[in-house]
Design an enzyme around this catalytic site. Structure first.
Site, mmCIF file in Angstrom:
data_model
loop_
_atom_site.group_PDB
_atom_site.id
_atom_site.type_symbol
_atom_site.label_atom_id
_atom_site.label_comp_id
_atom_site.label_asym_id
_atom_site.label_seq_id
_atom_site.Cartn_x
_atom_site.Cartn_y
_atom_site.Cartn_z
ATOM 1 N N ASP A 1 -2.780 -2.806 1.393
ATOM 2 C CA ASP A 1 -3.422 -3.149 2.652
ATOM 3 C C ASP A 1 -2.397 -3.767 3.611
ATOM 4 O O ASP A 1 -1.578 -4.598 3.204
ATOM 5 C CB ASP A 1 -4.534 -4.158 2.356
ATOM 6 C CG ASP A 1 -5.332 -4.519 3.582
ATOM 7 O OD1 ASP A 1 -5.923 -3.609 4.181
ATOM 8 O OD2 ASP A 1 -5.369 -5.709 3.945
ATOM 9 N N GLU B 1 -0.912 1.350 3.759
ATOM 10 C CA GLU B 1 -1.585 1.323 5.054
ATOM 11 C C GLU B 1 -0.510 0.816 6.014
ATOM 12 O O GLU B 1 -0.205 -0.384 6.038
ATOM 13 C CB GLU B 1 -2.780 0.374 5.034
ATOM 14 C CG GLU B 1 -3.546 0.384 6.348
ATOM 15 C CD GLU B 1 -4.628 -0.699 6.418
ATOM 16 O OE1 GLU B 1 -5.688 -0.429 6.976
ATOM 17 O OE2 GLU B 1 -4.411 -1.810 5.920
#
Lengths: 104, 710
Positions: free
Chosen positions: B351, B388
């Site tokens: 993330d 990401e």
């Protein structure tokens, strides 16, 4: 007593009558008693759970211990466990190495 | 044999426990013969005490200082013998300077969780209100390495053959309509393995399962009166422990076993497991946040701090983990190795991963040591690593994330371009030609291959697929932020009416648009990702940021399975088609030439005229043909595939490229046709009557299989 268990050994079969609770308060004693069977010829390990109402992670660990230290070549049986107990056993994946039966 | 190194040398002050100096590595609590080895790092602490509790008890039963001789370097380490570690919770008191400008925030009154906790108590049952008076909210526990893996091994499926399925452990099965015994848990996913197999996905990507606090920033929504929670969980309490509240057995402390059981059973069914990991910040927030662990153990080591000693906030969540500090880097590496080796996970999705490439002042680095370390780590050698590639501090590295040939990326450009093309925006055929072939414009320059691109149209962040074709505007009022949260660039189109409608034409168009999206996703080179629930047209009622909605808004409503069997069937068959055709799963980018002597290049572009794609801005029609002899770089034979995409509002007749005499075109998909004629089982395609032309309906996709006439 809620925490007492009995172990019998006959015809290469170890039978453990579990008490109503199996948790950190009584697992050490059970585990120590089971250690007696390490290295002996054991064909079956039978946990009788008809009185068992609650099992903690420590209790479950005793079953794992029994499988790993005693029951490598033995069949493990769990007899008469209530649904709530079976749920915990199944969710944590312990049902894979034992035969679950309603009665002996 | 008597081991001298396990001989107690000291006794604690209460006289109950024997002690000796421990081993500094591994960090954390490790069971050793007769006792437990505790080891914790702190650069600036002046002293440390071990705090021991019986499970769930508020007061510790013993506090044992680490004696001076038990510290080596900056590590406090001690073996405590005779502990009942089945029933143990532990933490630390750390003493040291409190000097905000210097970055130190020691407070010896706080009880701190071990950063290496393998199991964490305190939030054992999801949503059960904690005892807020408890001074120790997140409690370190000890785990046992006795899980029976039954010879399980990470599957190591080639990444080009994967179909990711992103899911939230709780949201996947919590809804009452899931019809399972253990909704909202690891055990619940296990119950739905047959469903996953029917769908055909072969890799689940689990949204955060590390221990987090669902009560972090919990509040009542002024809009709905419902409790808002930290539902998604992108805010770690601990990195090494599975979240107890996501396990049906969490109340028994068996979450480790339940999570491992799930992974083992998924592997047995050919399904890989990827974890969404959040190393960009922790749940301790900013200066006003709680002491959980890192802040009190060594604030300056764990966090990026401004020169004034405040927290940098590149994560948008109050603090930023100091990922390229060598200590934190080691912790992250230890963590990933632990999950790969002890939990057999197949990979990780990081993330806000660009934060992992920031230096200790927050500036982007050209060769971030952490990312390089992970790329070349031997234990992670077969793990999928997916970034990401952006963060809340404005660093956007999609297409340029440092990769060393190992890192893939969530391709946000794929999502945006496909959405724009789908809704009929002009100027999209050029970008779409890149997206459909694995975005060579973004990834070929570094020879990263097509699978550097994780293709997706929807993810947890944003609209669901159904909402994407049903809402022009987000509807996040229930989040209690005046609809200011969540993205505004959704590139969605409601097909004529905002939200739910009874208009059959609009609903038919929405259904078709969902099929169009699924079809394009699953014929694209690169690795596709599907958001769980999209295959049953799940809706969040237009909420595109359901991070706090632990309720029917975010839980998948399985009653839609019955209502939307049509779209489910479409997804199943498209996935089966992708699996059946290696020509759709190339690891490398196409060369745009015929290197097999087939008479066709590996990929050729067409429009309404064969061999003559119209690249002009107003064009909304595009077609391509994949030559089967070039499948997987020419290493295997496959059928040829022709895909015609008409995103114009009128029907268009597409001239189809001619095949050799011994081959013909067979119809696999026509999204303009009503079910069951929209798609057939792969291999059961019917031969086209007209081999040279196909009338593609308005806003429709047609897929043809080119194979032998027999």
């Amino acid at each position: 007593m809620a925490s007492e268990f009995t172990i019998t050994f006959e015809n290469d079969i170890v039978t453990i009558d579990l008490p109503s609770r199996l948790d950190a308060t009584n697992t050490e004693g059970l585990q120590n008693d089971l250690k007696e069977f390490i290295g002996k010829k054991v064909e079956k390990l039978v946990f009788v759970a008809t009185n068992l109402e609650y099992i903690s992670s420590a209790g479950l660990r005793v079953i794992i211990f029994a499988k790993q230290k005693i029951g490598v070549d033995a069949h493990i049986f769990l007899i008469g466990a209530a649904d709530s107990i079976l749920n915990v056993i199944k969710m944590s994946g312990l049902d894979n190495f034992m035969t679950i039966q309603d009665s002996l | 044999m008597f081991r001298v190194d396990l001989h107690p040398t000291h006794v604690c002050d209460c006289g109950k426990f024997r002690l000796r100096m421990g081993q500094p590595l591994p960090f954390g609590a490790t069971i050793v013969p007769g006792g437990v080895n505790f080891s914790v790092y702190s650069h600036a602490a002046t002293s440390c005490k071990l705090v021991l509790f019986n499970k769930h008890e508020k007061k510790p039963f013993c506090v044992i200082p680490f004696k001076d001789e038990f510290r080596i370097g900056n590590v406090f380490t001690m073996i405590v013998f005779d502990l009942d570690f089945e029933n143990l919770e532990y933490g630390f008191h750390m003493d040291g300077p409190f000097d905000e400008k210097e970055g130190h925030r020691f407070d010896k009154t706080k009880i701190l969780m071990d950063p290496y906790s393998k199991s964490i108590g305190g939030r054992d049952v999801w949503g059960e209100t904690p005892d807020w008076d408890d001074l120790y909210q997140h409690r370190s526990r000890i785990v046992f390495d006795d899980f029976d893996w039954e010879n399980d091994h990470p599957l190591e499926t080639p990444v080009e053959d994967l179909i990711f399925y992103e899911m939230h452990v709780r949201g996947f099965s919590k809804h009452s309509s899931s019809g399972i015994k253990h909704p909202g848990t690891f055990a619940g996913i296990k119950e739905k393995i047959d469903y996953l197999k029917e769908l055909g996905v072969n890799c689940v990507e689990l949204m955060p399962i590390h221990e987090f606090d669902e009560f972090e920033n919990s509040r009542i929504s002024p809009a709905t009166g419902k409790m808002l929670m930290n539902y998604w969980g992108y805010s770690n309490v601990g990195f090494f422990a599975p979240k107890a509240g996501l396990a049906a057995t969490g109340k028994f402390g068996m979450q480790v076993d339940e999570c491992k059981t799930l992974i083992r059973e998924l592997h047995k069914n050919g399904i890989e497991v990827i974890l969404d990991v959040v190393f960009n910040h922790t749940a301790e927030g900013n200066e006003k946040g709680p002491y959980i662990s890192y802040r009190g153990i060594d604030n300056k080591t764990y966090y990026l701090l401004t020169p004034e000693g405040y927290y940098f906030n590149f994560s948008g969540c109050g603090n930023t983990l100091n990922c390229n500090n060598p200590i934190v880097r080691s912790m992250i590496l230890d963590c990933l190795r632990y999950w790969a080796s002890d939990y057999h996970v197949d990979g990780f999705r990081f993330d806000l991963a660009t934060i992992l490439g920031r230096d200790q002042n927050g500036a982007p680095m050209s060769s971030p040591p952490l990312l390089e370390t992970l790329a070349f780590d031997p234990i992670l050698g077969k793990c999928k690593l997916i970034a990401e590639a952006w963060d809340a501090g404005g660093l956007y590295q999609v297409g340029s994330f440092p990769s060393w040939g190992r890192w893939a990326e969530w391709n946000g450009k794929y999502r945006d371009d496909l959405r724009k093309f789908l809704k009929g925006e002009p100027g999209m055929v050029g970008p779409m030609s890149q997206r459909l072939q694995g975005s060579p414009d973004m990834y070929r320059w570094e020879d990263r291959g097509a699978c550097a691109s994780v293709n997706f149209i929807t993810a947890h962040d944003g609209f669901t697929l159904y909402d994407m074709v049903s809402y022009n505007q987000k509807n996040n009022e229930a989040n209690g932020e005046n609809n200011n949260d969540g993205g505004n660039d959704n590139y969605s189109w409601n097909c004529g009416v905002e939200g739910e409608t009874d208009d059959p034409e609009i609903n038919r168009l929405r259904l078709k648009q969902m099929k169009n999206a699924a079809a394009m996703l699953l014929v694209s080179q690169g690795t596709p990702m599907i958001l769980a629930g999209d295959e049953v047209a799940n809706t969040q009622g237009g909420n595109n940021n359901a991070y706090c909605q632990d309720n029917e808004i975010s839980w998948i409503d399985w009653s839609r399975f019955e209502k939307n069997k049509d779209i489910f069937n479409f997804f199943c068959k498209m996935i089966a088609y992708r699996k059946a055709h290696p020509v759709l799963r190339s690891r490398t980018h196409f060369l745009n030439k015929d290197y097999k002597g087939s008479g066709y290049a590996d990929i050729t572009w067409h429009g309404v005229e064969a061999w003559n794609a119209d690249w002009s801005p107003e064009t909304r029609t595009l077609a391509f043909m994949l030559c089967g002899m070039h499948a997987k770089g020419g290493t295997c034979d496959d059928n040829s595939i022709y895909v015609a995409m008409n995103m114009h509002w009128d029907a268009h007749s597409f001239k189809i490229p001619e095949l050799p005499d011994y081959m013909s075109w067979f119809l696999f998909v026509n999204t303009d046709a009503k079910s069951p004629n929209d798609i057939c089982a792969p291999g059961k395609e019917k031969k086209n009557k007209n081999q040279s032309e196909f009338l593609v309906g308005p806003r429709s996709v047609v897929i043809l299989t080119g194979k032998d006439n027999k």
